[in-house]
Design a protein around this motif. Sequence first.
Motif, PDB file in Angstrom:
ATOM      1  N   TRP A  69       0.682  -0.793   0.100  1.00  0.00           N
ATOM      2  CA  TRP A  69       0.024   0.308   0.347  1.00  0.00           C
ATOM      3  C   TRP A  69       0.546   1.168   0.264  1.00  0.00           C
ATOM      4  N   LEU A  70       1.859   1.409   0.691  1.00  0.00           N
ATOM      5  CA  LEU A  70       3.137   2.283   0.721  1.00  0.00           C
ATOM      6  C   LEU A  70       4.085   1.898  -0.182  1.00  0.00           C
ATOM      7  N   LYS A  71       3.917   2.179  -0.800  1.00  0.00           N
ATOM      8  CA  LYS A  71       5.169   1.999  -2.759  1.00  0.00           C
ATOM      9  C   LYS A  71       6.624   2.498  -1.531  1.00  0.00           C
ATOM     10  N   ASN A  72       7.014   1.765  -1.977  1.00  0.00           N
ATOM     11  CA  ASN A  72       9.065   2.313  -1.917  1.00  0.00           C
ATOM     12  C   ASN A  72       8.718   3.875  -2.564  1.00  0.00           C
ATOM     13  N   SER A  73       8.823   3.670  -3.273  1.00  0.00           N
ATOM     14  CA  SER A  73       8.788   5.481  -4.158  1.00  0.00           C
ATOM     15  C   SER A  73       8.289   6.579  -3.493  1.00  0.00           C
ATOM     16  N   VAL A  74       7.213   6.329  -3.164  1.00  0.00           N
ATOM     17  CA  VAL A  74       6.673   7.104  -1.787  1.00  0.00           C
ATOM     18  C   VAL A  74       7.270   7.022  -0.644  1.00  0.00           C
ATOM     19  N   LEU A  75       8.141   6.678   0.244  1.00  0.00           N
ATOM     20  CA  LEU A  75       8.900   6.633   1.204  1.00  0.00           C
ATOM     21  C   LEU A  75      10.324   7.537   0.844  1.00  0.00           C
ATOM     22  N   THR A  76      10.402   7.118  -0.757  1.00  0.00           N
ATOM     23  CA  THR A  76      11.968   7.900  -0.566  1.00  0.00           C
ATOM     24  C   THR A  76      11.481   9.299  -1.686  1.00  0.00           C
ATOM     25  N   GLY A  77      10.008   9.399  -1.821  1.00  0.00           N
ATOM     26  CA  GLY A  77       9.906  10.515  -2.151  1.00  0.00           C
ATOM     27  C   GLY A  77       9.370  11.620  -0.935  1.00  0.00           C
ATOM     28  N   GLY A  81      11.879  14.207  -0.481  1.00  0.00           N
ATOM     29  CA  GLY A  81      11.103  15.767  -0.545  1.00  0.00           C
ATOM     30  C   GLY A  81      12.059  16.587   0.819  1.00  0.00           C
ATOM     31  N   GLY A  82      11.723  15.593   1.674  1.00  0.00           N
ATOM     32  CA  GLY A  82      12.155  16.652   2.804  1.00  0.00           C
ATOM     33  C   GLY A  82      13.536  17.077   2.776  1.00  0.00           C
ATOM     34  N   VAL A  83      14.240  16.739   2.315  1.00  0.00           N
ATOM     35  CA  VAL A  83      15.855  17.063   2.013  1.00  0.00           C
ATOM     36  C   VAL A  83      15.675  18.200   1.282  1.00  0.00           C
ATOM     37  N   VAL A  84      15.748  18.252   0.421  1.00  0.00           N
ATOM     38  CA  VAL A  84      15.058  18.791  -0.734  1.00  0.00           C
ATOM     39  C   VAL A  84      14.609  20.146   0.123  1.00  0.00           C
ATOM     40  N   ILE A  85      13.411  20.118   0.891  1.00  0.00           N
ATOM     41  CA  ILE A  85      12.727  21.118   1.205  1.00  0.00           C
ATOM     42  C   ILE A  85      13.989  21.936   2.089  1.00  0.00           C
ATOM     43  N   PHE A  86      14.573  21.394   2.634  1.00  0.00           N
ATOM     44  CA  PHE A  86      15.553  21.466   4.258  1.00  0.00           C
ATOM     45  C   PHE A  86      16.409  22.644   2.947  1.00  0.00           C
ATOM     46  N   GLY A  87      17.010  21.858   2.894  1.00  0.00           N
ATOM     47  CA  GLY A  87      18.098  22.444   2.068  1.00  0.00           C
ATOM     48  C   GLY A  87      17.914  23.778   1.135  1.00  0.00           C
ATOM     49  N   ALA A  88      16.399  23.514   0.081  1.00  0.00           N
ATOM     50  CA  ALA A  88      15.947  24.974  -0.131  1.00  0.00           C
ATOM     51  C   ALA A  88      15.773  25.879   0.831  1.00  0.00           C
ATOM     52  N   ILE A  89      14.987  26.024   1.711  1.00  0.00           N
ATOM     53  CA  ILE A  89      14.789  26.888   2.748  1.00  0.00           C
ATOM     54  C   ILE A  89      16.495  27.564   3.669  1.00  0.00           C
ATOM     55  N   LEU A 128       9.298  14.971   7.601  1.00  0.00           N
ATOM     56  CA  LEU A 128       8.872  13.794   6.334  1.00  0.00           C
ATOM     57  C   LEU A 128       9.811  12.993   6.308  1.00  0.00           C
ATOM     58  N   ILE A 129      11.266  13.926   7.023  1.00  0.00           N
ATOM     59  CA  ILE A 129      12.409  13.000   6.424  1.00  0.00           C
ATOM     60  C   ILE A 129      12.414  11.873   7.935  1.00  0.00           C
ATOM     61  N   VAL A 130      12.306  12.718   8.897  1.00  0.00           N
ATOM     62  CA  VAL A 130      11.561  11.793  10.317  1.00  0.00           C
ATOM     63  C   VAL A 130      10.870  10.886  10.182  1.00  0.00           C
ATOM     64  N   SER A 131       9.415  10.344   9.562  1.00  0.00           N
ATOM     65  CA  SER A 131       8.284   9.912   9.574  1.00  0.00           C
ATOM     66  C   SER A 131       9.218   8.911   8.311  1.00  0.00           C
ATOM     67  N   GLY A 132       9.697   9.178   6.672  1.00  0.00           N
ATOM     68  CA  GLY A 132       9.481   7.833   5.648  1.00  0.00           C
ATOM     69  C   GLY A 132      11.215   7.445   6.382  1.00  0.00           C
ATOM     70  N   VAL A 133      12.298   8.214   6.672  1.00  0.00           N
ATOM     71  CA  VAL A 133      13.045   7.155   7.675  1.00  0.00           C
ATOM     72  C   VAL A 133      12.449   6.101   8.582  1.00  0.00           C
ATOM     73  N   ILE A 134      11.908   6.212   9.124  1.00  0.00           N
ATOM     74  CA  ILE A 134      10.859   5.437  10.403  1.00  0.00           C
ATOM     75  C   ILE A 134      10.438   4.352  10.057  1.00  0.00           C
TER      76      ILE A 134
END
Length: 177
Positions: A69-77, A81-89, A128-134
């Motif tokens: 249900w929660l595909k690997n591509s979603v978790l990778t995203g 995405g969290g890293v990109v947002i953090f870096g962009a800010i 996003l980073i923390v929830s995806g990594v967990i």
Amino acid sequence: MSDYDDTYTESQVIMTAVKIIAPFTLTYGLFMTFHGGDAPGGGFQGGTIVGVTVLMLAFAFGIEPTRQWLKNSVLTGLVAGGVVIFGAIGLGMIALGGDFLEFTMLKEVFHIKPKWGLEAVEIAGISLIVSGVIISLFFTMAAGFSPERPSGTGGISSADNAAEGPDSPVAEVGDDD
């Protein structure tokens, strides 16, 4: 071979309890994430609670169906995405003339509170980073470890070791013969 059966067994009690509890834990995780700048909590705590809610669903309804249900591509995203947002800010603050994550630039340039930069980092980046990594770590550990190696990678697998017997010489890992 293991001596126990690790297949999923349905429990109506656990499934019903998780159906009742999961919306509350998800709501509390989101509350912690969005309310973290003004009170105890934040992106790390809220992201952890959201991630653990998904783990709770996996324990109740099966790990493999949850993984499908929660595909690997979603978790990778989520993580990327969290890293990109953090870096962009952070880089946005440099573009405004400050240092990395120097939120005082928001007040000087846009006349808004510097707290909104921190809120954006916590909500859109860290949570996003923390929830995806967990969730990713859980699925990785749930998949288990298989000591067998594909042929051509050197060394021998534990299956090869068992087939040769206890008295046979064992090749070193990484030995290419």
